[in-house]
Design a protein around this motif. Structure first.
Motif, PDB file in Angstrom:
ATOM      1  N   ALA C 172      -4.440   2.178  10.964  1.00  0.00           N
ATOM      2  CA  ALA C 172      -3.006   2.488  10.988  1.00  0.00           C
ATOM      3  C   ALA C 172      -2.499   2.637  12.419  1.00  0.00           C
ATOM      4  O   ALA C 172      -1.475   2.056  12.794  1.00  0.00           O
ATOM      5  CB  ALA C 172      -2.719   3.762  10.180  1.00  0.00           C
ATOM      6  N   HIS C 228       8.963  -4.266  -0.434  1.00  0.00           N
ATOM      7  CA  HIS C 228       9.535  -3.118   0.285  1.00  0.00           C
ATOM      8  C   HIS C 228       8.482  -2.428   1.150  1.00  0.00           C
ATOM      9  O   HIS C 228       8.732  -2.110   2.321  1.00  0.00           O
ATOM     10  CB  HIS C 228      10.149  -2.102  -0.683  1.00  0.00           C
ATOM     11  N   GLN C 232       8.457  -1.632   5.340  1.00  0.00           N
ATOM     12  CA  GLN C 232       8.697  -0.290   5.867  1.00  0.00           C
ATOM     13  C   GLN C 232       8.510  -0.243   7.377  1.00  0.00           C
ATOM     14  O   GLN C 232       7.572  -0.849   7.909  1.00  0.00           O
ATOM     15  CB  GLN C 232       7.727   0.708   5.217  1.00  0.00           C
ATOM     16  N   HIS C 233       9.367   0.489   8.010  1.00  0.00           N
ATOM     17  CA  HIS C 233       9.223   0.727   9.443  1.00  0.00           C
ATOM     18  C   HIS C 233       7.966   1.557   9.674  1.00  0.00           C
ATOM     19  O   HIS C 233       7.620   2.413   8.876  1.00  0.00           O
ATOM     20  CB  HIS C 233      10.451   1.500   9.939  1.00  0.00           C
ATOM     21  N   ARG C 234       7.300   1.302  10.804  1.00  0.00           N
ATOM     22  CA  ARG C 234       6.005   1.957  10.983  1.00  0.00           C
ATOM     23  C   ARG C 234       6.104   3.459  11.222  1.00  0.00           C
ATOM     24  O   ARG C 234       5.097   4.144  11.237  1.00  0.00           O
ATOM     25  CB  ARG C 234       5.219   1.263  12.105  1.00  0.00           C
ATOM     26  N   SER C 235       7.286   3.979  11.362  1.00  0.00           N
ATOM     27  CA  SER C 235       7.411   5.438  11.453  1.00  0.00           C
ATOM     28  C   SER C 235       7.436   6.080  10.068  1.00  0.00           C
ATOM     29  O   SER C 235       7.451   7.303   9.956  1.00  0.00           O
ATOM     30  CB  SER C 235       8.678   5.842  12.216  1.00  0.00           C
ATOM     31  N   ALA C 236       7.432   5.267   9.032  1.00  0.00           N
ATOM     32  CA  ALA C 236       7.517   5.814   7.670  1.00  0.00           C
ATOM     33  C   ALA C 236       6.780   4.903   6.695  1.00  0.00           C
ATOM     34  O   ALA C 236       7.373   4.284   5.825  1.00  0.00           O
ATOM     35  CB  ALA C 236       8.988   5.987   7.250  1.00  0.00           C
ATOM     36  N   TRP C 237       5.488   4.841   6.884  1.00  0.00           N
ATOM     37  CA  TRP C 237       4.650   3.983   6.053  1.00  0.00           C
ATOM     38  C   TRP C 237       4.111   4.726   4.833  1.00  0.00           C
ATOM     39  O   TRP C 237       3.705   5.890   4.918  1.00  0.00           O
ATOM     40  CB  TRP C 237       3.435   3.513   6.859  1.00  0.00           C
ATOM     41  N   THR C 238       4.033   3.993   3.743  1.00  0.00           N
ATOM     42  CA  THR C 238       3.395   4.483   2.530  1.00  0.00           C
ATOM     43  C   THR C 238       1.953   4.005   2.488  1.00  0.00           C
ATOM     44  O   THR C 238       1.687   2.817   2.702  1.00  0.00           O
ATOM     45  CB  THR C 238       4.143   3.929   1.301  1.00  0.00           C
ATOM     46  N   HIS C 239       1.044   4.900   2.190  1.00  0.00           N
ATOM     47  CA  HIS C 239      -0.329   4.457   1.942  1.00  0.00           C
ATOM     48  C   HIS C 239      -0.619   4.322   0.453  1.00  0.00           C
ATOM     49  O   HIS C 239      -1.312   3.419   0.034  1.00  0.00           O
ATOM     50  CB  HIS C 239      -1.360   5.388   2.562  1.00  0.00           C
ATOM     51  N   GLU C 240      -0.104   5.249  -0.340  1.00  0.00           N
ATOM     52  CA  GLU C 240      -0.395   5.170  -1.781  1.00  0.00           C
ATOM     53  C   GLU C 240       0.881   5.347  -2.588  1.00  0.00           C
ATOM     54  O   GLU C 240       1.682   6.240  -2.330  1.00  0.00           O
ATOM     55  CB  GLU C 240      -1.431   6.208  -2.208  1.00  0.00           C
TER      56      GLU C 240
END
Lengths: 254, 254, 254, 254
Positions: C172, C228, C232-240
């Motif tokens: 990440a 989507h 996502q912008h890398r300041s607000a990534w979803t992992h799960e």
């Protein structure tokens, strides 16, 4: 002055049986429950009949100062609380959101979450001073997953679980063992499940589940695990453990 | 009457940005926050400057009836609340158990858990009547694990998470989408993190994290995901989603 | 040379729809599947009919070097793989332990866990070199809880989930977004669920669930969330993230 | 013919101590390990010196048939396997993705996941036939969260955990108790941690952690909990339990 096992929520189910299990190992059992003086007396006498010592109190844990005063008195008059068992439930059965009153929701929290916080505030500093102590917290399936009709119960138990982790993070290295016990099934407990279902419903459930009498969780057997966890050496402590009957599915399977 | 996106907890961080994001898609944004009328006004004007419509209210969510009355008024005067965003935080910084007062613990619960319950009681029946609606709940790392000093916050957020699962279990099949968003990191939000750290501390953190300005979580970017979740087709709804900065470790890794 | 979205496991369900969704946004879609050349051709032509570009390959991912060679060829001939979608399933239906052969168990792992590891080995260094990239991993309920008959599937998917967390922990901060998507329900996918149930059984399930045609999860809608997450912008990534139909219960409720 | 406790992975850490603990309660301990005949002999003699009985085998669990043949022979020659302990680790230390070879990843799975599956295939039908039996599975932090450098280990352990849940779902109601023990910390085990760190590194860690000699997890103490879990009444079985030293943080806190 004897070493004390204090049980908050001591009915004829888990609480009373845990008190009895610790009394057999030499602890003075202190049993607190809200009502039913006769039932409380029976538990105390049962312990004494086995050669143990016990003291019973009727106590409404939700009242300001009730837990705090009890802790202070026990420590002053009976002995150091080496093991505190928080066994207050907050199950009110399944209710839809519309049927769940603000008061229900708040009471669930006051009993199940705030009560534990107050107990911790009262006993942890004393345990820290002694360099050891155990806080056993009975919990429920609702602490790990919400389900329909469990608005009050799940919110209260979810808070309880996170509080246990927070207490553990602060106090484990100071010698205090905090354990969160997920009781994932119906307990053969006349004072709680029995009252909720009514005598007939309770008996019917017991019979339906009664494969050789252990389809419901037997509280005396649950108490064995509480006792084991409290005896664990501090190099190998359990923080979270689940318990269920062999004949039941785990919560993640239904 | 326009379709409304109601935001409870609308500061200059996630709440205000989510309001703005929905306003761009044609929702009337209703922003509620406890204090700072000027800040509230700036948010409303910012939305209007982009061609959107918005209404701002100062509201102390903890007061009896405050949420309930607001929902009723909005539905009567502005339009149906299609999306409700519960964005009240309850972070008070790290405090040891001894430093956490009964009042702190209760306030945390009143804001973070009970407030959501009250909002759900107010909006869900209306959404059920319309056969659809979305309830987006901002949550935090403390909802999934307790940590030292988080007694109040973790208990409140753990309750919030279990309540979201309970609401989902009752309402999903009736067309209401409940989503629990685990914001697992520090948000570039002057009204909350900024206030907690003070202006200097906040600026220092921003600079320390400021790899190309995105080491803190940017609330406008978070808002994109809130919006996406609210637009998901009902055959593919998300209930739980985590969000963190690429440069941060996940909660399970620290 | 165009930017590429590589889909491993591209049938008419999630994989094909994700490929199509990315192609609409300008990615060259590369679709890989084990068999059914005609079906593969239809997917490619469907994308081209919408003005996109796509390449299809029949590929047995389980063979030594198959994934690795494909990645190398695509990068050399078509363009940089900006998004890799690992969409191989390993569901073989419910089988008791006694009915689960060593070979079944191993194949499940080779496809679902080892295949992802091999893909990551092949694409991550390239993405690191470019300072960015996205790895989207389709996963299933079996990744978060085992259930009767799921010996092979749950073991493979549980490994997949932990591998995703490990990849995220390493990559990440180097700009690679790894997301684990828990598809918690039956997908309206003729090539997988349809084949498993047979044509009649599949149609019967569709009709049973078919409240306004969205009782099964619609793969085109699932694809919107994949897209989507990748944006996502890398300041607000979803992992799960989890996904299920509104009409279905969450895995923790059944 | 005595009742047997079979330990797969019996070094001087958890495995050997669990064998000894069960032998004290009257089980014939069967210890299997890959190498170090002298070490194996010492464990057997240690048990015999305490008045117990034990048999030791050198066995490479990864070889085809090794586990299966051992189970068959033990049941034929020594007695019914009432308790099987699967204690094979697969920790290879932290390695970046690029440093993790295909072979490492496969070996981790063969030992940690596939080995358990094979053991279950061999013992569960026998236990079902007797209406009872216990399968205790040592597990690790990596089973519940992936972390940097743990590609092989976490994938293998995550698979192991989901397999345990699947076995539990199929076999609990048939009287077989499957428990997954999350050992969340460094164990004072010369044969595994000691070998990984080297003699000096191991001694250094022991001294660093050595607050009154229990900063590392003591395997004899861990064995007490294994024994307790195996003795639980079937109305109150544990499926998952964590263990860590009081002085360590829980995995969710670091």
């Amino acid at each position: 002055m004897e070493r004390v096992c204090l049980v908050i929520g001591a009915g004829a189910g888990i609480g009373g049986n845990v008190a009895r299990r610790f009394s057999r190992a030499g602890y003075h059992a202190v049993l607190c429950r809200r009502s039913d003086e006769a039932g409380l007396q029976r538990l105390v006498e049962g312990i004494e009949a086995e050669g143990g010592t016990a003291t019973g109190y009727l106590m409404n844990a939700i009242e300001d100062g009730a837990i705090e005063d009890r802790v202070e008195q026990v420590e002053a008059e009976l002995g150091p609380i080496e093991v505190a068992v928080f066994n207050l439930g907050a199950q009110i059965g399944n209710r839809s959101l519309a049927e769940t009153r603000l008061k229900d929701f708040e009471t669930g929290w006051r009993l199940a979450t705030f009560g534990l916080f107050r107990l911790a505030l009262a006993v942890c500093p004393r345990m820290v001073g002694r360099g050891q102590g155990t806080l056993l917290v009975t919990s429920a399936t609702a602490a790990v997953r919400g389900n329909a009709g469990q608005h009050s119960h799940a919110a209260a138990m979810g808070g309880r679980r996170m509080l246990c982790q927070t207490l553990n993070a602060e106090f484990a290295s100071q010698g205090i063992h905090v354990a969160h016990v997920v009781v994932d099934g119906a307990v053969d407990a006349p004072d709680t499940l029995g009252r909720m279902l009514g005598p007939e419903g309770f008996q019917k459930l017991r019979e339906a589940r009664g494969l050789e009498k252990d389809g419901l969780m037997l509280p005396a057997e649950i108490a064995e695990t509480y006792f084991h966890v409290a005896q664990q050496h501090r190099s190998a402590w359990t923080h979270e453990i689940d318990l269920r009957a062999f004949s039941d599915r785990a919560w993640w399977n239904h």
